[in-house]
Design a protein around this motif. Sequence first.
Motif: not given
Lengths: 357, 260
Positions: A7, A200-201, A203-205, A208
Amino acid sequence: MIRALLSDDPPKSRLLAALLVLILAGLAAAPFVFPGAAALNTAAKICIFIVLVASYDILLGYTGIVSFAHTMFFGIGGYGVGLSLYFLGPGWPVVALGIVVALVIGVVLALAVGLVSLRVKAIFFAMITLAVASAFMILTTQLSEFTGGEDGRTFRVPELLRPTTRLFEEPFLGTAITGRVLAYYLVFLSAVALFLLALRLVNSCFGRVLQAIRENEMRAEALGYRVVYFRTMASCLSAALAVMAGAMSALWLRYTGPETTLSFAIMLDVLLMVVIGGTGTLYGAVIGATLFILAQNYLQKLMAMAAAATEGIPLLPRLLHPDRWLLLLGVLFVLSIYFFPTGIAGKLAGRGRGPAA
Amino acid sequence: MSAPALETRDLTIRFGGHVAVNAVSTAFRTGELTAIVGPNGAGKTTYFNLISGQLPATSGAILLDGEDITGLGPAARAQKGIGRAFQITSLFPNLTVHENVRLAVQARSRRAAHLWSLWSDHREWIARADRALEEVNLVHQRGTLAAALPHGDKRKLEVAIMMALEPRVFMFDEPTAGMSVDEVPVILDLIARLKARGDKTILLVEHKMDVVRSLADRIVVLLNGVLSADGDPATVTASAIVREAYLGQSPAASAGGGHG
Ligand SMILES: Nc1ncnc2c1ncn2[C@@H]1O[C@H](COP(=O)(O)OP(=O)(O)OP(=O)(O)O)[C@@H](O)[C@H]1O
Ligand SMILES: [Mg+2]
């Protein structure tokens, strides 16, 4: 390819990356390079706790939520799969059913606790999670007809995962491919997949925004982010991952009980692992879980050897007596906090984004 | 004359016995820059907090384009287009400068909370965040943690975050306070450019009277939470109430003398 898998959040330093590769390789090859049931058990436990600690770090390190109910979700996963197999008999559909039921219960519970209490101050939220987790543990031990009470439940897993199963007639690379080895790889691959999902979670929008809320809740709100929504969502996702870790644990142990899944001792272990590894970076979960469980399992043996070696010297053998392992672990813990206040992964990553503290 | 973009009606907040903002009724038009002045403790920041929702009003109403937004929380108001740059710098300290601004860019999108799409995948958002940083001369610091910035740069970042949010109502609360002399023009130019676009509503709390006079279309004076004067800059700065209560002396003597 690797960047996408991670990710776009690869380890921040060579040393950290090397350490992670080492751990990954060790876990991947565990049945072949570390012989014996005890070693495999340790490796499986590391895999399970990497997922559990990573899921907890989503709450503590990324969102800044202190919860003491995390082992409750671990337990829900364990009991979900365990009781399904106990009452409905072994079978893959039963495992799937147990996981789904546990996920639904876990997420609904996280949602309820979140909606009721994430508006209040952090300290009250922590207290509420403590109360809910205690209530859940009492309820579980009281409903002994159903849950087996303090003793828990031992159950049979699907045929493929049983110790008596042999995949091949001949040993492969010197190791017999038993159902245990298969069960280990199920646990290992699940851990890898769930860890990458967690990565992934964060580093998702969405992820952040969680960090923004940890850093400055008022500012996040002033930008238009509904803080309660994000906190509740983080709680639910973290709960779901903990449920999965619980399910893995049940399949591996072929047993589920309050001691192994719900107890506050485990909650404490998780807290220690997340802090030793480093909060606010999921790689910290890998390091923390691995070091802690290795220490838990091998420190005593190491100490017995050290005590024998120092025989004759006053005091030292008594301090190094295996019964003192918790004391030594405590000392190691204090030292690691002192030298690595941002955790080991945080230290190795240099000035990474640590928690606000 | 255009309809008011933002309006407050008898807006009041009481802290115990102290009425910090007392029945303030006024309206702000699109394209207009209104300076809000008053001595320390007059209630300027509190008035802003009421408008952007950080504090709940004791009584009165806030209308945005005629819609009553008094009951909404700060997040909902931000989504409706109210932007805020705080007097006391309010950043995300352990995120980078670029991430700080990027979070504001993202907040405007409906995909702001997307669980799966990677933060690093949104080229256009990254570019927009960089543009906001350019506007305040902060691109060279984009990789620095906000906490590590010097004070002046923190103030600039505070403004950049609001710029990136692209609101319809801009609320600057002493944006240049504590900045070194050579940094101030960056912010003033930015506000002037924003005003020149003509499609935004700008509220500016500022102590420096020369700044106020050069930028403002209109000045509103708050004294002890009460709206005490309201009009074009020349009239208001010349009025007795401002000369005595706020400036304490002749208006010319206080030009450039900022505080707070
Ligand atoms: N949350 C609060 N609780 C109690 N009193 C408050 C609160 N916020 C502000 N006040 C009081 O309201 C009054 C107005 O404060 P405010 O910060 O709005 O003044 P200001 O005009 O912005 O002053 P300055 O020019 O110094 O920034 C002050 O007396 C302050 O002490
Ligand atoms: Mg103020």
